[in-house]
Design a protein around this motif. Structure first.
Motif, PDB file in Angstrom:
ATOM      1  N   HIS A  74     -17.703  33.075  -3.410  1.00 25.58           N
ATOM      2  CA  HIS A  74     -16.360  33.131  -3.993  1.00 25.58           C
ATOM      3  C   HIS A  74     -15.937  34.579  -4.236  1.00 25.58           C
ATOM      4  O   HIS A  74     -14.800  34.968  -3.923  1.00 25.58           O
ATOM      5  CB  HIS A  74     -16.323  32.335  -5.295  1.00 25.58           C
ATOM      6  CG  HIS A  74     -14.993  32.338  -5.964  1.00 25.58           C
ATOM      7  ND1 HIS A  74     -13.912  31.662  -5.451  1.00 25.58           N
ATOM      8  CD2 HIS A  74     -14.554  32.959  -7.086  1.00 25.58           C
ATOM      9  CE1 HIS A  74     -12.871  31.857  -6.239  1.00 25.58           C
ATOM     10  NE2 HIS A  74     -13.243  32.649  -7.232  1.00 25.58           N
ATOM     11  N   ALA A  75     -16.833  35.387  -4.780  1.00 26.71           N
ATOM     12  CA  ALA A  75     -16.519  36.797  -5.035  1.00 26.71           C
ATOM     13  C   ALA A  75     -16.257  37.545  -3.729  1.00 26.71           C
ATOM     14  O   ALA A  75     -15.324  38.356  -3.643  1.00 26.71           O
ATOM     15  CB  ALA A  75     -17.654  37.448  -5.809  1.00 26.71           C
ATOM     16  N   ALA A  76     -17.046  37.271  -2.721  1.00 28.68           N
ATOM     17  CA  ALA A  76     -16.844  37.920  -1.422  1.00 28.68           C
ATOM     18  C   ALA A  76     -15.507  37.506  -0.814  1.00 28.68           C
ATOM     19  O   ALA A  76     -14.784  38.343  -0.263  1.00 28.68           O
ATOM     20  CB  ALA A  76     -17.984  37.561  -0.477  1.00 28.68           C
ATOM     21  N   SER A  77     -15.162  36.249  -0.948  1.00 26.83           N
ATOM     22  CA  SER A  77     -13.885  35.765  -0.430  1.00 26.83           C
ATOM     23  C   SER A  77     -12.712  36.464  -1.112  1.00 26.83           C
ATOM     24  O   SER A  77     -11.776  36.911  -0.455  1.00 26.83           O
ATOM     25  CB  SER A  77     -13.788  34.257  -0.628  1.00 26.83           C
ATOM     26  OG  SER A  77     -12.511  33.795  -0.331  1.00 26.83           O
ATOM     27  N   ARG A  78     -12.761  36.568  -2.432  1.00 29.93           N
ATOM     28  CA  ARG A  78     -11.695  37.246  -3.181  1.00 29.93           C
ATOM     29  C   ARG A  78     -11.594  38.719  -2.793  1.00 29.93           C
ATOM     30  O   ARG A  78     -10.511  39.265  -2.671  1.00 29.93           O
ATOM     31  CB  ARG A  78     -11.920  37.095  -4.672  1.00 29.93           C
ATOM     32  CG  ARG A  78     -11.691  35.673  -5.157  1.00 29.93           C
ATOM     33  CD  ARG A  78     -11.873  35.593  -6.645  1.00 29.93           C
ATOM     34  NE  ARG A  78     -10.990  36.534  -7.301  1.00 29.93           N
ATOM     35  CZ  ARG A  78     -10.073  36.215  -8.197  1.00 29.93           C
ATOM     36  NH1 ARG A  78      -9.947  34.971  -8.557  1.00 29.93           N
ATOM     37  NH2 ARG A  78      -9.319  37.128  -8.745  1.00 29.93           N
ATOM     38  N   PHE A  79     -12.740  39.362  -2.588  1.00 26.38           N
ATOM     39  CA  PHE A  79     -12.741  40.763  -2.183  1.00 26.38           C
ATOM     40  C   PHE A  79     -12.049  40.939  -0.840  1.00 26.38           C
ATOM     41  O   PHE A  79     -11.216  41.822  -0.671  1.00 26.38           O
ATOM     42  CB  PHE A  79     -14.170  41.307  -2.112  1.00 26.38           C
ATOM     43  CG  PHE A  79     -14.248  42.658  -1.455  1.00 26.38           C
ATOM     44  CD1 PHE A  79     -13.886  43.799  -2.150  1.00 26.38           C
ATOM     45  CD2 PHE A  79     -14.671  42.773  -0.140  1.00 26.38           C
ATOM     46  CE1 PHE A  79     -13.944  45.041  -1.542  1.00 26.38           C
ATOM     47  CE2 PHE A  79     -14.727  44.010   0.476  1.00 26.38           C
ATOM     48  CZ  PHE A  79     -14.368  45.149  -0.221  1.00 26.38           C
ATOM     49  N   PHE A  80     -12.400  40.105   0.125  1.00 21.91           N
ATOM     50  CA  PHE A  80     -11.818  40.240   1.458  1.00 21.91           C
ATOM     51  C   PHE A  80     -10.325  39.951   1.464  1.00 21.91           C
ATOM     52  O   PHE A  80      -9.559  40.604   2.171  1.00 21.91           O
ATOM     53  CB  PHE A  80     -12.564  39.376   2.476  1.00 21.91           C
ATOM     54  CG  PHE A  80     -13.927  39.903   2.811  1.00 21.91           C
ATOM     55  CD1 PHE A  80     -14.096  41.187   3.296  1.00 21.91           C
ATOM     56  CD2 PHE A  80     -15.044  39.121   2.623  1.00 21.91           C
ATOM     57  CE1 PHE A  80     -15.357  41.686   3.599  1.00 21.91           C
ATOM     58  CE2 PHE A  80     -16.317  39.603   2.922  1.00 21.91           C
ATOM     59  CZ  PHE A  80     -16.466  40.888   3.403  1.00 21.91           C
ATOM     60  N   VAL A  81      -9.880  39.002   0.667  1.00 23.56           N
ATOM     61  CA  VAL A  81      -8.446  38.703   0.582  1.00 23.56           C
ATOM     62  C   VAL A  81      -7.695  39.884  -0.011  1.00 23.56           C
ATOM     63  O   VAL A  81      -6.660  40.316   0.514  1.00 23.56           O
ATOM     64  CB  VAL A  81      -8.202  37.410  -0.227  1.00 23.56           C
ATOM     65  CG1 VAL A  81      -6.743  37.256  -0.593  1.00 23.56           C
ATOM     66  CG2 VAL A  81      -8.675  36.201   0.565  1.00 23.56           C
ATOM     67  N   SER A  82      -8.177  40.431  -1.107  1.00 25.15           N
ATOM     68  CA  SER A  82      -7.487  41.559  -1.737  1.00 25.15           C
ATOM     69  C   SER A  82      -7.554  42.801  -0.853  1.00 25.15           C
ATOM     70  O   SER A  82      -6.592  43.562  -0.777  1.00 25.15           O
ATOM     71  CB  SER A  82      -8.065  41.845  -3.124  1.00 25.15           C
ATOM     72  OG  SER A  82      -9.386  42.307  -3.035  1.00 25.15           O
ATOM     73  N   HIS A  83      -8.667  42.996  -0.164  1.00 24.33           N
ATOM     74  CA  HIS A  83      -8.792  44.135   0.743  1.00 24.33           C
ATOM     75  C   HIS A  83      -7.773  44.025   1.880  1.00 24.33           C
ATOM     76  O   HIS A  83      -7.136  45.008   2.249  1.00 24.33           O
ATOM     77  CB  HIS A  83     -10.215  44.205   1.293  1.00 24.33           C
ATOM     78  CG  HIS A  83     -10.453  45.336   2.230  1.00 24.33           C
ATOM     79  ND1 HIS A  83     -10.509  46.645   1.819  1.00 24.33           N
ATOM     80  CD2 HIS A  83     -10.635  45.362   3.565  1.00 24.33           C
ATOM     81  CE1 HIS A  83     -10.712  47.427   2.862  1.00 24.33           C
ATOM     82  NE2 HIS A  83     -10.807  46.670   3.941  1.00 24.33           N
TER      83      HIS A  83
END
Length: 107
Positions: free
Chosen positions: A24-33
């Motif tokens: 979940h954290a990785a997904s949020r990071f990639f979306v914001s990036h």
């Protein structure tokens, strides 16, 4: 370490929720990036459009329309056209004009 040990570790991490949290954290990071990269591209292209319009065209309405057309075409060519609305495009063009003129208002 063999495949059984690895699968046991993955299963243990999944059942404790650690693997879910990391995913979940990785997904949020990639979306914001990705959103940040899109905004940086939008600002860069707006600056290019305004610089061209300021150099080659006369009249503020003609310059703005040319910059807007350039920006819209560039976004559509990169499949980003639906991510920004007309108000956002207008604002980024005005910001680019202001930046180009050193914070002064345009003609």
């Amino acid at each position: 370490m063999n495949i059984n040990h690895i699968s046991e570790w993955v299963l243990a991490l999944w059942s404790t929720g650690v693997l879910k949290a990391v995913a979940h954290a990785a997904s949020r990071f990639f979306v914001s990036h990705t959103k940040n990269k899109n905004l940086l591209l939008l600002n860069e292209w707006a600056m290019q459009a305004v610089q061209y319009a300021e150099t080659h065209l006369q009249g503020s309405a003609e310059k703005k329309q040319s910059a807007l057309n350039f920006l819209t075409n560039k976004l559509n060519a990169n499949k980003l056209g639906l991510k920004f609305d007309s108000k956002q495009l207008d604002a980024v063009i005005e910001l680019a004009v202001s930046t180009l003129h050193g914070g002064k208002t345009n003609d």
